[in-house]
Structure formats: C-alpha cells, structure tokens
Write a protein that holds these residues in place. Structure first.
Motif, short mmCIF file in Angstrom:
data_model
loop_
_atom_site.label_atom_id
_atom_site.label_comp_id
_atom_site.label_asym_id
_atom_site.label_seq_id
_atom_site.Cartn_x
_atom_site.Cartn_y
_atom_site.Cartn_z
N ASP A 489 31.45 12.89 -8.40
CA ASP A 489 31.81 12.38 -7.08
C ASP A 489 30.53 12.09 -6.31
OD1 ASP A 489 30.86 14.67 -5.65
OD2 ASP A 489 32.75 15.70 -5.93
N SER A 490 30.66 11.52 -5.14
CA SER A 490 29.48 11.10 -4.37
C SER A 490 28.65 12.27 -3.88
CB SER A 490 29.93 10.25 -3.17
OG SER A 490 30.81 10.98 -2.34
N GLN A 491 29.23 13.48 -3.81
CA GLN A 491 28.49 14.64 -3.32
C GLN A 491 27.95 15.52 -4.44
OE1 GLN A 491 30.70 16.88 -0.39
NE2 GLN A 491 31.43 15.06 0.67
N ALA A 492 28.25 15.19 -5.68
CA ALA A 492 27.78 16.00 -6.80
C ALA A 492 26.28 15.80 -7.02
CB ALA A 492 28.54 15.62 -8.07
N PRO A 493 25.61 16.79 -7.60
CA PRO A 493 24.16 16.65 -7.84
C PRO A 493 23.81 15.42 -8.66
CG PRO A 493 24.85 18.93 -8.15
CD PRO A 493 26.10 18.13 -7.96
N ASP A 494 24.65 15.09 -9.65
CA ASP A 494 24.39 13.93 -10.50
C ASP A 494 25.16 12.69 -10.05
OD1 ASP A 494 22.70 15.42 -12.16
OD2 ASP A 494 24.40 16.16 -13.34
N GLY A 495 25.82 12.77 -8.92
CA GLY A 495 26.55 11.63 -8.40
C GLY A 495 27.77 11.27 -9.25
N ILE A 496 28.07 9.99 -9.29
CA ILE A 496 29.22 9.50 -10.06
C ILE A 496 28.80 9.25 -11.50
CG2 ILE A 496 30.87 7.61 -10.28
CD1 ILE A 496 30.76 7.29 -7.26
N GLY A 512 38.45 7.02 -8.03
CA GLY A 512 37.43 5.98 -8.07
C GLY A 512 36.16 6.40 -8.76
N ALA A 513 36.00 7.71 -9.03
CA ALA A 513 34.78 8.21 -9.69
C ALA A 513 35.10 8.73 -11.09
CB ALA A 513 34.14 9.31 -8.85
N GLU A 514 36.25 8.36 -11.64
CA GLU A 514 36.64 8.84 -12.96
C GLU A 514 35.79 8.15 -14.04
OE1 GLU A 514 38.53 6.95 -11.04
OE2 GLU A 514 40.41 7.93 -10.50
N PRO A 515 35.08 8.93 -14.87
CA PRO A 515 34.31 8.31 -15.94
C PRO A 515 35.22 7.95 -17.11
CG PRO A 515 34.04 10.67 -16.03
CD PRO A 515 34.91 10.39 -14.84
N ARG A 516 34.68 7.22 -18.05
CA ARG A 516 35.37 6.96 -19.31
C ARG A 516 34.79 7.89 -20.37
NH1 ARG A 516 38.83 2.96 -19.58
NH2 ARG A 516 38.87 1.40 -17.91
N ALA A 517 35.64 8.28 -21.31
CA ALA A 517 35.21 9.17 -22.39
C ALA A 517 35.22 8.40 -23.70
CB ALA A 517 36.11 10.39 -22.47
N GLU A 518 34.29 8.71 -24.56
CA GLU A 518 34.23 8.09 -25.88
C GLU A 518 35.50 8.47 -26.65
OE1 GLU A 518 31.45 8.33 -29.92
OE2 GLU A 518 30.81 9.27 -28.05
N GLY A 519 36.30 7.48 -26.99
CA GLY A 519 37.56 7.74 -27.68
C GLY A 519 38.68 8.15 -26.76
N GLY A 520 38.45 8.23 -25.46
CA GLY A 520 39.48 8.60 -24.49
C GLY A 520 39.55 10.10 -24.27
N PHE A 521 40.07 10.50 -23.11
CA PHE A 521 40.26 11.92 -22.82
C PHE A 521 41.48 12.44 -23.58
CE2 PHE A 521 37.79 10.57 -19.12
CZ PHE A 521 36.87 11.61 -19.01
N ALA A 522 41.39 13.71 -23.99
CA ALA A 522 42.51 14.32 -24.72
C ALA A 522 43.67 14.63 -23.78
CB ALA A 522 42.04 15.59 -25.43
N ALA A 523 43.40 14.86 -22.50
CA ALA A 523 44.45 15.17 -21.53
C ALA A 523 43.92 14.91 -20.13
CB ALA A 523 44.92 16.62 -21.67
N GLY A 524 44.84 14.87 -19.18
CA GLY A 524 44.46 14.66 -17.79
C GLY A 524 45.25 15.56 -16.86
N LEU A 525 44.61 16.02 -15.79
CA LEU A 525 45.25 16.81 -14.75
C LEU A 525 45.09 16.10 -13.41
CD1 LEU A 525 43.90 20.42 -15.57
CD2 LEU A 525 46.11 19.45 -16.25
N VAL A 526 46.14 16.09 -12.62
CA VAL A 526 46.06 15.53 -11.27
C VAL A 526 46.44 16.64 -10.30
CG1 VAL A 526 46.94 13.80 -9.68
CG2 VAL A 526 46.66 13.23 -12.10
N PHE A 527 45.46 17.10 -9.51
CA PHE A 527 45.67 18.19 -8.55
C PHE A 527 46.12 17.64 -7.19
CE2 PHE A 527 42.90 20.17 -11.65
CZ PHE A 527 43.35 21.48 -11.71
#
Length: 728
Positions: A489-496, A512-527
C-alpha cells in the motif's frame, strides 16, 4: 430594492439589485465587417487562457505583417489584454471582425509549432457546453505548459518536415479477442471511421490480461490506418503497459503521464502533435492527446476514482472520450472487470456492444462468504475459522492475497459508549492509532488524543471501528508463524508491490495496490467487505470492482482457487461474483437510477459555494429560465427573493429545471444544490423519453453556463464549484 418581509421563511434572503434581466442577458452584435490590410487573412481569432467565465470567448486581433508567416492556426500567441498581456491559442484566421476600429495588434507568436489541433479545439468547445465550464479550463489539460528548451531541441533533432507515422503492424495477440463474444463487431468498428462504443468485460486468469488485449486492439487500429489512445488510472500502469506495447510495436508508442518532468511531458506532447507517434499511453490528460487520425480510445478500469479530473471542470475521462469519438469518428473501448453505469446505459439502449468472455466461469475462482463453509455458521469474528482453513491449505500451493479497505494500523476509532466517530477537537480529523506501540492521535494534524472526550455523550473510551493493512498483517503473522508477510500500500515501507513470486507467503494490500503473482494466487481473502461500498449510486459497483480485482488474480476454480469475502458482504453480490456475472446486479442499479431520475439517464449538476452566493446564483437561474421561456425581459431579482427554492426537497425552477437541496458541501462553511431536468411529459413514450432526456440535459448545461457567466460578469459573489455528473 424593497425590504424583505421578515415573516417569510424563504432562505433566498436579500439579493443585490442588478438591474433588469434584459441588461444581464444582452447579446453582443454578431454582425462582422471585412478587414483589409496588406496581409492576407489579417484577423486572428484567439482563445485566451485563464480568463473569467464571462470572458471565455474568442477575441479578435490584427496580425502585423512581420508576424503573418508565423501566426498560424494552433500556435500559442501573446496578445494585449486589459492592462497587460495574456497568452492564448490562435484558433482561426480570416478577414472578418466584429469591430475593426478597435482591433489591437498581435504581440508575438510564442510557440514554433501548432500546439492546438483544429479537432481538439472543436472538442473542447463541445465539452465546455456539456460540462458548463470554460473552454480555457479544458485547454489547460489538453495542452501542457510550453517548455522552450524542449521545443528547441525537438525541432533541432527533427529532419525537415515531419510526416505522420500511422503504420501497419503484425500482432501475435490478435487471437485473444476471439475469446470474447462479438469480437468481429469490435474489429469491424475499429476499421471504420465511425463512432462505436464497446465494453469488454475482462475475465479472470491469463485471458483477462489487459496487455495482450490492448495490443490486439491497437494493432487493429494501426492496420486500419488509424491511431490509438490508451488511458489508464495510474502512471505505474501506464509505464508497464507502454513497455509491453513497445515489445510488439517498437518505436510507435509514447508515454504521456502526470509524473513526467515538465520538459519530458512537453517533449512527449510534441511527438504526438507532430504526428511522430500513432500510439499514446497515459493517464487522465492523455485523453486529450492529439493523435492523428484517431481510431480507438481505450479506457482501462473506467470505474476507478482516478479516472476523473481533480480540478475544474472535474470531468470524467469517459465524458471527454465520448465527445472526441463523436467528432473524430473513433471507437471507444472500455476495458474492465465491471462496466460503468454510463456504458451499461449505452448497452441498454443498443448504443454500445458488450463483449463477454467465452467460458469465463471456468477461468474464475470460487467466491463465497464464511457461512457457506461447514462448521462456521454463526462465526462472526473478523477472521473466522473458515479463513484460517482456507489460508492453511492454500499456503501449501502458493501465495495468498488479502485485501483490506484501508491502510495503516487502526485508521478510525469510535466512542465506545455511543458509537459515534471520534474526531479531533483541533481540526476535526479522524482519530486513529499509527502503530502497535503508539497511542491515539489525529491522523490529520498528529495531535495527541489521550484525553479525548465525546462531545455527544461525554464518554472517554475509544474502540476500533476499522483495522488497516498493518494491523491485519500483524494478526495474520501471529496466526501463521513462519510465513512471510508482505504489505502493499502507499504507506508501506516498500510502497506498492507490482508482482510477487510463486513462493508461499501472504500479501496484504489495499484496493488498487494488489500485486500479481507468478502463476496466480492460490487463494484470496477480503476483509471488512462492508467498507468497500462507495457512494450510494455506485455502491454495488465499487464493491464488485474491488472483489473482482482480487478474484482476477486468484487461480481458476479447476486449479482450486477460492476467494473468501468476510465482513457483511451481501449474498446476492457474492453469488454474482461466483458466477462471474457483473452485469445482472448492476442492471438493478440502473433501473433504480432511472426511477429516481438520476445519472446516467438524467444530467445532474452540483453547484457548491457559500449559502449567500448560492442564493444569488439560483435567483439568476430563475430569471434566466423566465426569459428563455417567455422571450421577454424578466423583472429584477427581488421578484424571486421570497420564493421557497432553498429550503430542502425538490422544487421546479421552471418547467424544464428541477432544484434539489441545499445540503452540506464537502468544504467547510459551504452548501451544495443540485440541478437536473424536470420530469418528462407523461405523454412521451419510452423512445421519446430517451431523446427528451438528451435534449433537456443540454438545456440544463446551457442554462447553468450562461447563468454563471452573468454571475461572474456582475461579480455577484465568490467563485462557485460546478460539477457535472457528481458522485451521488
């Protein structure tokens, strides 16, 4: 002016006497006379920059003989104005002037190349009429500030007269369009000089990768001898997309973004305006890029809040794109996970074509809520047991993506006694917790809130209302010890973070700051999904957009991909996401908008300012409508000072305009009123209603624009904020 009756409850109050309405709306003499000098076409018609609304028109100037060769249409010029000099664009040149005896000579020609194309000048005129704004406000975005050194170096490096470079290209990605329905109609539209609208509903997985899709669209436009314009929400995405396009179409793409230095930004513009680059990829202002023979305008994620200008006239990119497409005979292609309500309305009226992916469901993951899982009924914790089960199993196959609505640790707290939002007593900012070791502070001014007391109930105990990415990462880190945690995210030490590997880890990101994963993510959580809903009219759309972005990055259901939506998500929307059906739930929103007389069917304008200035503006608007409807002069402003127009609710300003409000504005000490067309006559059928709404929408914009010019000319009050199609 007669005294106000104090027994009257009208909020219009005392208004200044401006004289009679025929004086306010007096039209200038439109007769022209021919000017004859030693110069051919000696009259320059100049559109000045940075002028007041009542001065936003073309001025006539005389072209001296020494400037005759350099003063060409589209050039930036400097002219005498009032007691100084002002810059503007030479929009046309002939021998006709309204008042030849008072023509002042052109001072100088500033730019060495024409910066404003004839088509963009015309499009800015049309946009100003629809948005009720100044043409000069639009030209500020359409043409960047001149950079003299960049212009000199660009001209020095050019080899003679520059020719247009719209060429043909081969595409290895063209087959990806065949994955979508109505692909043949899309290709046909891109090959013709006609206005067409298309909505491509992206699917999850590799078939939804925007780069191959855009590459195919751009290539089809180039092969038809046309140029292409791609607008994306962020500079980061623009640069990434441009790199991908450059691999397929080397040397033909220009990046035009807001994060460029003034010199580079102007140099990029010169490449475009001189025809060197047939492809433009950029943010917001790139929608105005003067691409030669424009054939395709591609809008990526049109629903994003970043696809609207943040300064006057606050236009949506889609509004400018539609106007440009009509003028230049281009196709508008909206590419996103969900259609905008504007595009959905076009599809509903057969003005746009919808492209849906074949076998889209098989490419998408399962989407569910915790209650759909066994042994979780009644589990109301923020991280229910179903989430732990999902993450634990998914980490054996790859990374997991967790979406949190807000960044930070605890970005918002409420009074534990009355549940009202806790606000700083100094600046009214939200009170939050910056990190695990800090106390309660104001997120705006940073003041310590350790002794805060609730102004409503007197309570002094605070509890968390929202948790941010950092607090969520901390909780997940404790639950899954030894697993790597990355915050994007914009406030993280490494940014987006743009991309992560296939190694098992948990990535916590904001929308808006979701990265892409090589081969896709195995699962997703929405809090905390209840906080993903936006404004009332676009609430469902905001939710679908946010969750669909997560689902599009998770592996398909045949590969075991699953997204768990927690925190009060409506079941019918989660079910629509599970079926990858983004149109059906939004159709209900569209039906409600029509029944409530709201956008996109009804044109709305929001006018914000001080209450006394809004009163004056509304009174002028009433008089404007009386003059237009009767064709005769209206009485002075005191004739409407007692009309109950600003006491809340919906009121007819005239037979054609309705006024809503006032309501509290976003800026302190200001109010907002809304103006829209009145209800259509009952005898109009459905087809006639659509035509009536378009016609009346233009009338609303024209009435507001003309009224504001009178307001400005008479210095009736402070400047007002006027926004077309506000967020409701």
């Amino acid at each position: 002016m007669r005294a106000m009756d104090t027994s009257d409850e009208s909020i219009l109050g005392d208004l200044p006497a401006f004289g009679h309405q025929e004086e306010l709306l007096a039209l200038p003499d439109t007769r022209t006379q021919t000017v004859r000098t030693g110069v051919a076409h000696p009259v320059a018609h100049v559109r000045l920059l940075q002028v007041s609304p009542h001065l936003d028109h073309v001025f006539d100037y005389l072209i001296p003989e020494e400037l005759s060769e350099r003063a060409r249409v589209g050039h930036l010029v400097r002219v005498p104005f009032a007691r100084g000099r002002r810059e503007g664009f030479l929009v046309s040149r002939d021998a006709d002037a309204f008042d030849p005896s008072h023509l002042k000579p052109l001072s100088t020609v500033v730019s060495a190349v024409p910066l404003l194309s004839t088509s963009v000048a015309r499009e800015a005129e049309l946009a100003a009429e629809q948005l009720a704004c100044n043409v000069s406000d639009l030209l500020r975005d359409a043409v960047p500030s001149r950079h003299a050194r960049a212009e000199r170096e660009f001209l020095a490096s050019a080899d003679g007269e520059q020719e247009s470079v719209v060429s043909t290209a081969e595409s290895g990605d063209d087959a990806i369009l065949d994955f979508y329905s109505n692909a043949s109609s899309l290709r046909s539209g891109l090959s013709k000089q006609e206005t067409h609208f298309f909505q491509i509903n992206r699917v999850a997985g590799a078939q939804g990768d925007i780069c191959p899709i855009i590459s195919a669209l751009v290539t089809d436009a180039l092969n038809a001898g046309r140029g292409a314009l791609v607008v994306v929400p962020t500079s980061r995405r623009a640069h990434a997309l441009a790199r991908r396009l450059d691999d397929v179409l080397p040397g033909q793409c220009t990046v035009f973004t807001s994060d460029q230095s003034p010199e580079l930004h102007y140099r990029s513009f010169l490449r475009i305006v001189t025809g060197e680059s047939p492809i433009v990829v950029g943010t917001l202002a790139a929608v105005w890029a003067p691409v030669e023979r424009l054939g395709a305008i591609i809008l990526v994620d049109e629903n994003s809040d970043l696809m609207r200008f943040r300064r006057v006239p606050y236009a949506r990119v889609s509004q400018i794109a539609a106007i440009r497409a009509d003028v230049e005979g281009a196709s508008v292609v909206s590419l996103g996970l969900t259609p905008s309500t504007q595009m959905l309305a076009r599809i509903h009226s057969n003005e746009a074509t919808l492209l849906v992916g074949h076998h889209a469901l098989s490419e998408a993951p399962h989407v569910s809520v915790p209650e759909q899982w066994i042994h979780t009924e009644g589990d109301r914790s923020r991280i229910p047991s179903a989430a732990f089960s999902l993450v634990r199993g998914a980490l054996t196959h790859g990374p997991v993506l967790a979406l949190v609505p807000r960044s930070g640790y605890i970005p918002m707290v409420v009074c534990a006694q009355c549940s009202r939002r806790a606000q700083c007593g100094v600046c009214d900012g939200d009170i939050g917790v910056a990190n695990r070791l800090s106390g309660f502070t104001c997120v705006r001014c940073g003041s310590d809130q350790g002794r805060w007391r609730c102004p409503y109930c007197g309570g002094h105990t605070l509890r968390a209302r929202r948790f941010g990415t950092h607090r969520t990462a901390e909780e997940l880190g404790r639950a899954f010890a030894g697993v790597g945690i990355i915050v994007s995210d914009s406030q993280a030490p490494d940014g987006i973070v743009d991309e992560v590997s296939a190694d098992p880890r948990i990535i916590v990101a904001t929308p808006g700051a979701e990265p892409r994963a090589e081969g896709g993510f195995a699962a997703g959580l929405v809090f905390d999904s209840r906080f993903l809903f936006g404004s009332r009219l676009r609430s469902q759309q905001s939710f679908l957009d946010a969750v669909a972005r997560v689902a599009a990055r998770v592996r398909s259901r045949r590969e075991g991909g699953h997204v768990l939506v927690m925190g009060g998500a409506p079941r019918h929307l989660v079910s629509a996401l599970d079926q990858w059906d983004m149109v059906s739930p939004l159709q209900q929103t569209l039906d409600e908008a029509m029944s409530l007389k709201m956008p996109p069917f009804y044109v709305w304008f929001a006018i914000s300012g001080r209450a006394e200035d809004i009163r004056t503006f509304v009174a002028l608007l009433v008089l404007h409508e009386r003059v237009r409807s009767s064709g005769q002069a209206a009485p002075t402003l005191d004739a409407v000072e007692h009309e109950p127009l600003l006491v809340g609710g919906v009121h007819r300003v005239s037979a054609r305009l309705a006024l809503l409000g006032p309501v509290k504005a976003s800026r302190e000490g200001e109010v907002t009123v809304y103006v829209r067309p009145a209800s259509p006559p009952s005898e109009i059928d459905q087809d006639g209603t659509a035509q009536w709404l378009v016609h009346e929408g233009h009338h609303v914009a024209r009435a507001i624009r003309e009224t504001y010019r009178v307001y400005s000319a008479r210095k009736a009050g402070k400047p007002l904020k006027i926004m077309a199609d506000p967020d409701l």
